[in-house]
Design an enzyme around this catalytic site. Structure first.
Site, PDB file in Angstrom:
ATOM      1  CB  SER A  38      12.372  26.868 -86.876  1.00 14.61           C
ATOM      2  OG  SER A  38      11.741  27.792 -87.720  1.00 14.61           O
ATOM      3  CG  ASP A 150      14.885  29.170 -88.804  1.00 16.59           C
ATOM      4  OD1 ASP A 150      15.192  28.090 -88.285  1.00 16.59           O
ATOM      5  OD2 ASP A 150      13.754  29.416 -89.257  1.00 16.59           O
TER       6      ASP A 150
END
Length: 276
Positions: A38, A150
């Site tokens: 991320s 993610d």
């Protein structure tokens, strides 16, 4: 490759990674491999492609969740983060992960299967977008017929890709070591808090093999307030300075072991070749 750096997710708090990198470089700690999840994937990619610290700071300061997002088809996500990929393309070109000067791994999650996906080849901008696509908020990114979101869902502190590469000394950066959750001020805060609460129980398992964990004190910082980015960078630098003696000790021990027996640190692909 002797020293690897694993950079965790954490929203805007990821700016602290810039301060961590700045301090490591100032103290001549050479990073030979990088893994990021991320926000950590963004900073890892910038360093792997030799983007200066000052340029990193400027780029990250110009980003926030809504600037990098456009409304998309709501079936799979409220927003699209295509503009995020555009920022990276404008800065370093439409490059592939394998073109990096430092070996780079980017962690994402296959939302259809729950599997961890480690991206080490292919388009960098798409990989960054995938690793930073908060489920439900951002549309999944399709890569090789897989819908990716993610990476924090499966490995928020991505140490395993570095071990799998055969890196003998792994430094991990944990942006949520305080396990604090600021009162939400918007929907993104609610979603990030929910995900981080769910994954925090797995973080200790993820980092137990790391040689050293750098854990800046970020308890007072929101994960979504871009106005605090300069302070976050300073906090990352400060947290690393407090630990730099111990960090260098672990790195130097690795180099000493390597000098005595270089064969202990052969990359896995070379071990396999020699074994044939």
């Amino acid at each position: 490759m002797l020293v690897g750096l694993a950079l965790s997710g954490g929203g805007i708090r990821g700016a602290a990674h810039i301060g961590v990198l700045k301090t490591l470089l100032e103290n001549e700690v050479q990073i030979d491999a990088l893994a990021g999840t991320s926000a950590g994937a963004m900073v890892a990619a910038l360093h792997a492609f030799d983007v200066p610290i000052k340029t990193m700071s400027k780029l990250i300061s110009n980003l926030n969740w809504f600037k990098i997002s456009n409304f998309g088809f709501p079936k799979l996500g409220l927003l699209s983060n295509e503009e995020l990929g555009g920022h990276f393309i404008n800065l370093i070109g439409d490059v592939n992960i394998e073109d990096a000067k430092i070996p780079l791994s980017i962690v994402a999650t296959d939302i259809s299967t729950g599997e961890k996906v480690v991206l080490q080849r292919g388009n960098l901008a798409r990989a960054i977008r995938a690793s930073a696509s908060i489920p439900g908020m951002f549309k999944p990114v399709e890569i090789e017929k897989r819908l990716l979101v993610d990476g924090m869902l499966v490995e928020n502190i991505p140490v395993s890709p570095l071990f799998e590469m055969g890196v003998p000394c792994v430094l991990a950066v944990d942006l949520s070591a305080d396990h604090s959750y600021i009162k939400p001020e918007g929907i993104i805060d609610v979603m990030i808090n929910a995900f981080e609460i769910a994954i925090d129980s797995n973080i200790q398992y993820q980092i137990q093999k790391a040689d050293y964990v750098i854990a800046p004190n970020l308890a007072k910082f929101s994960r979504t307030d871009p106005d605090k980015i300069p302070e976050l960078i300073k906090a990352g630098a400060c947290g690393t300075k407090l630990s730099i003696t111990e960090i260098k000790k672990h790195v130097e021990q690795t180099y000493r072991r390597h000098s005595k027996n270089p064969l202990l640190f052969l990359p896995q692909w070379l071990e396999d070749k020699l074994g044939d």
